[in-house]
Design a protein around this motif. Structure first.
Motif, PDB file in Angstrom:
ATOM      1  N   ASP A 142     -14.001  29.581  66.067  1.00 23.69           N
ATOM      2  CA  ASP A 142     -12.558  29.281  66.018  1.00 23.69           C
ATOM      3  C   ASP A 142     -11.831  30.754  65.537  1.00 23.69           C
ATOM      4  OD1 ASP A 142     -13.858  29.416  63.377  1.00 23.69           O
ATOM      5  OD2 ASP A 142     -12.187  28.237  62.429  1.00 23.69           O
ATOM      6  N   ALA A 143     -12.688  31.905  65.355  1.00 26.84           N
ATOM      7  CA  ALA A 143     -12.037  32.849  64.899  1.00 26.84           C
ATOM      8  C   ALA A 143     -11.036  33.350  65.963  1.00 26.84           C
ATOM      9  CB  ALA A 143     -13.186  34.068  64.876  1.00 26.84           C
ATOM     10  N   ARG A 144     -11.330  33.357  67.293  1.00 27.40           N
ATOM     11  CA  ARG A 144     -10.696  34.034  68.341  1.00 27.40           C
ATOM     12  C   ARG A 144      -9.118  33.344  68.345  1.00 27.40           C
ATOM     13  NH1 ARG A 144     -10.852  36.896  72.800  1.00 27.40           N
ATOM     14  NH2 ARG A 144     -13.149  37.346  72.448  1.00 27.40           N
ATOM     15  N   ASN A 145      -9.251  32.062  68.445  1.00 32.44           N
ATOM     16  CA  ASN A 145      -7.774  31.330  68.316  1.00 32.44           C
ATOM     17  C   ASN A 145      -7.169  31.834  67.233  1.00 32.44           C
ATOM     18  OD1 ASN A 145      -8.315  30.293  70.973  1.00 32.44           O
ATOM     19  ND2 ASN A 145      -8.985  28.248  70.341  1.00 32.44           N
ATOM     20  N   ASN A 146      -7.616  31.634  65.950  1.00 35.86           N
ATOM     21  CA  ASN A 146      -6.937  31.803  64.655  1.00 35.86           C
ATOM     22  C   ASN A 146      -6.282  33.338  64.630  1.00 35.86           C
ATOM     23  OD1 ASN A 146      -7.446  29.286  63.920  1.00 35.86           O
ATOM     24  ND2 ASN A 146      -8.989  29.752  62.711  1.00 35.86           N
ATOM     25  N   PHE A 147      -7.014  34.263  65.053  1.00 30.00           N
ATOM     26  CA  PHE A 147      -6.823  35.681  65.047  1.00 30.00           C
ATOM     27  C   PHE A 147      -5.467  35.713  66.085  1.00 30.00           C
ATOM     28  CE2 PHE A 147      -7.247  40.301  66.053  1.00 30.00           C
ATOM     29  CZ  PHE A 147      -7.176  40.649  64.755  1.00 30.00           C
ATOM     30  N   ILE A 148      -5.860  35.429  67.217  1.00 31.46           N
ATOM     31  CA  ILE A 148      -4.704  35.739  68.523  1.00 31.46           C
ATOM     32  C   ILE A 148      -3.399  34.877  68.047  1.00 31.46           C
ATOM     33  CG2 ILE A 148      -4.110  35.392  70.817  1.00 31.46           C
ATOM     34  CD1 ILE A 148      -7.073  35.916  71.368  1.00 31.46           C
ATOM     35  N   ASN A 149      -3.532  33.608  67.630  1.00 27.96           N
ATOM     36  CA  ASN A 149      -2.085  32.856  67.266  1.00 27.96           C
ATOM     37  C   ASN A 149      -1.658  33.401  65.938  1.00 27.96           C
ATOM     38  OD1 ASN A 149      -2.482  31.174  69.413  1.00 27.96           O
ATOM     39  ND2 ASN A 149      -3.945  29.588  68.442  1.00 27.96           N
ATOM     40  N   SER A 150      -2.434  33.989  65.154  1.00 30.06           N
ATOM     41  CA  SER A 150      -1.591  34.691  63.893  1.00 30.06           C
ATOM     42  C   SER A 150      -0.856  35.827  64.389  1.00 30.06           C
ATOM     43  CB  SER A 150      -2.692  35.287  63.136  1.00 30.06           C
ATOM     44  OG  SER A 150      -3.285  34.107  62.502  1.00 30.06           O
ATOM     45  N   PHE A 151      -1.124  36.493  65.471  1.00 27.60           N
ATOM     46  CA  PHE A 151      -0.159  37.627  65.803  1.00 27.60           C
ATOM     47  C   PHE A 151       0.915  36.995  66.733  1.00 27.60           C
ATOM     48  CE2 PHE A 151      -4.035  40.156  65.027  1.00 27.60           C
ATOM     49  CZ  PHE A 151      -3.359  41.318  64.495  1.00 27.60           C
ATOM     50  N   ILE A 152       0.794  35.976  67.328  1.00 26.06           N
ATOM     51  CA  ILE A 152       1.849  35.257  67.983  1.00 26.06           C
ATOM     52  C   ILE A 152       2.871  35.048  66.949  1.00 26.06           C
ATOM     53  CG2 ILE A 152       2.694  33.322  69.503  1.00 26.06           C
ATOM     54  CD1 ILE A 152      -0.080  33.626  70.755  1.00 26.06           C
ATOM     55  N   ALA A 153       2.047  34.149  65.734  1.00 22.86           N
ATOM     56  CA  ALA A 153       3.068  33.691  64.635  1.00 22.86           C
ATOM     57  C   ALA A 153       3.823  34.898  64.007  1.00 22.86           C
ATOM     58  CB  ALA A 153       2.292  32.982  63.773  1.00 22.86           C
ATOM     59  N   ALA A 154       3.237  36.089  63.831  1.00 23.50           N
ATOM     60  CA  ALA A 154       3.861  37.130  63.410  1.00 23.50           C
ATOM     61  C   ALA A 154       5.123  37.548  64.034  1.00 23.50           C
ATOM     62  CB  ALA A 154       2.647  38.312  62.997  1.00 23.50           C
TER      63      ALA A 154
END
Length: 352
Positions: A142-154
Motif C-alpha cells: 500500500d506504500a505506492r498509493n499512500n505516498f503518491i496520494n499524499s503529494f496530491i493531498a499536499a
C-alpha cells in the motif's frame, strides 16, 4: 514559560516554468521506506530520500519536490524530541513551500499527528503524514498509493495536520490506528474524515479554513505525563508510585463514559492526592467511539467532584499530547483545565 515562535520570514522560492507546487518531503523512517536490497537479497530501509522518490516517479508530475531526511527510526522509538524536530523543520521552511509530506511508521503515527497538531498552530498549508502497512519492496504494498496520494493531498486546500492512509484523509487530532492487518489501518474517531481518496481526492466542508494569523510554533511540551489504563483488579497504590516517580500529569483510560473504580479498589484517593500536589488528572475512555461524561453515573460524578478533568470526545493519543502541551503552557490547574476544554485544532467538541 517560553514564548511560542512564529515562522521566520523566508525568501520566497522562485516558481519554475511549469508552475507546479513546491512540496517538502520529510522522511523519518517506518515501513514505507523499506525497499528491496539486491545485495542482501532482503528488505531494508532506503539509503536516502532520493532512493525513496525514485520508486515513485509519478510524484514529479504532481509537484516540485525537495527532500529532507530528518531521521530514520522505527516509529516505536519516537520521542518528544523527534516531534519537535519535525515541527521545527516545517516552521523553518514554511514560507518556501506550498505543502509538506511526512513519511512515518504506523505504530505511533497517530501520536505524532496529534502532537504536531498542537505544535503547528494557525496553519494555512497542508501538513500530510503517511506510512504503509506493507514495505514498498513487497508485492501488493500500500506504500505506492499512500505516498503518491499524499503529494496530491499536499497540493489541496487543507490547512491543518492530517493523516492520509488508504481511502481516508483524517484530521491529525482525530486519528487512531485500529488495525495491524488491514490496509485501511486508521480511523477518524468521533468525526468523519476531512477527505476521502477515490478516483479523485474529495474534501469535506468541516476541514479547517486557512488562518490569517502567522504560523505559531509551540514545541514547549512537558513529557512527564503518565497514561494509566483501568482494569477490574487495579491496585490504588499505583498512584503512589506515579507521584513518587515525578510525573506531572496523569491521563486515565476509564471505562465507558469515563467511569473509574470507587469501591474496594477505589482510585478516588489517588486522584485527590495527585490534585493536591497540583498534578492534573484527565479521564478518557477505553471505548473507540463516544465521549467522556462524568455526570452520567455516580462513579464519574465522584471523580469530577474531586477535580478530575474529562477528556470529552478526544482520542487518548490526543488527550496525552494535549496535556503535555498544556503543562508546557502552565503549571496552574485552573489554566490547564481551561486549555484541556478549549478546541485548538479540531481536537475536541464540547456540547453547550
Amino acid at each position: 514559560m517560553k514564548e511560542p515562535l512564529t515562522a521566520p520570514k523566508a525568501k520566497k522560492m522562485k516558481k519554475t516554468k511549469d508552475d507546479k507546487p513546491h512540496i517538502l518531503l520529510l522522511t523519518t523512517g517506518g515501513t514505507i521506506t523499506m525497499v528491496h536490497d539486491e545485495k542482501a537479497g532482503s528488505l531494508g530501509p532506503a539509503r536516502s530520500s532520493d532512493e525513496l522518490v525514485r520508486h515513485f516517479p509519478e510524484v514529479k508530475k504532481i509537484a516540485n519536490i525537495t527532500k529532507k531526511e530528518l531521521f530514520n527510526i522505527d516509529s516505536t522509538n519516537i520521542q518528544l524530541e523527534h516531534w519537535q524536530k519535525i515541527a521545527r523543520a516545517i516552521c523553518d521552511n514554511y514560507d518556501d513551500y506550498d505543502g509538506f509530506v511526512i513519511t512515518h511508521g504506523t505504530d505511533t503515527l497517530a501520536y505524532t499527528a496529534a502532537a504536531l497538531s498542537f505544535m503547528l498552530q494557525n496553519l494555512k498549508k497542508p501538513v500530510i503524514l503517511t506510512g504503509s502497512q506493507m514495505p514498498l519492496g513487497e508485492i501488493g504494498s500500500d506504500a505506492r498509493n499512500n505516498f503518491i496520494n499524499s503529494f496530491i493531498a499536499a497540493t489541496k486546500d487543507i490547512n491543518e495536520v492530517a493523516i492520509l492512509f488508504g481511502e481516508k484523509i483524517i484530521r491529525g487530532a482525530r486519528a487512531k490506528k485500529i488495525s495491524a492487518f488491514h490496509l485501511n489501518a486508521f480511523e477518524s474517531v468521533n468525526e468523519k474524515p476531512i477527505g476521502e481518496v477515490g478516483l479523485v481526492i474529495k474534501l469535506f466542508d468541516h476541514r479547517r479554513r486557512a488562518c490569517r494569523k502567522k504560523l505559531r510554533l509551540e514545541t514547549n511540551f512537558n513529557k512527564n505525563v503518565f497514561l494509566l489504563k483501568m482494569f477490574p483488579t487495579i491496585s490504588p497504590r499505583i498512584f503512589d508510585k506515579i507521584i513518587e516517580m515525578g510525573y506531572e500529569g496523569i491521563v486515565i483510560e476509564g471505562f465507558g463514559a469515563g467511569n473509574i473504580p470507587t469501591n474496594q479498589n477505589s482510585i478516588l484517593h489517588g486522584i485527590e492526592r495527585a490534585t493536591a500536589k497540583n498534578i492534573p488528572v484527565v479521564i478518557g475512555t477505553q471505548c473507540l467511539l463516544g465521549e467522556v461524561d462524568l455526570s452520567l453515573y455516580e462513579v464519574g460524578m465522584k471523580a469530577a467532584k474531586i477535580g478530575a478533568i474529562p477528556a470529552f470526545d478526544m482520542t487518548l493519543e490526543t488527550t496525552l499530547c494535549k496535556l503535555m502541551y498544556a503543562l508546557g503552557k502552565s503549571s496552574e490547574l485552573k489554566e490547564i483545565r481551561k486549555i484541556m476544554k478549549t478546541d485548538i485544532c479540531g481536537d475536541i467538541k464540547i456540547h453547550s
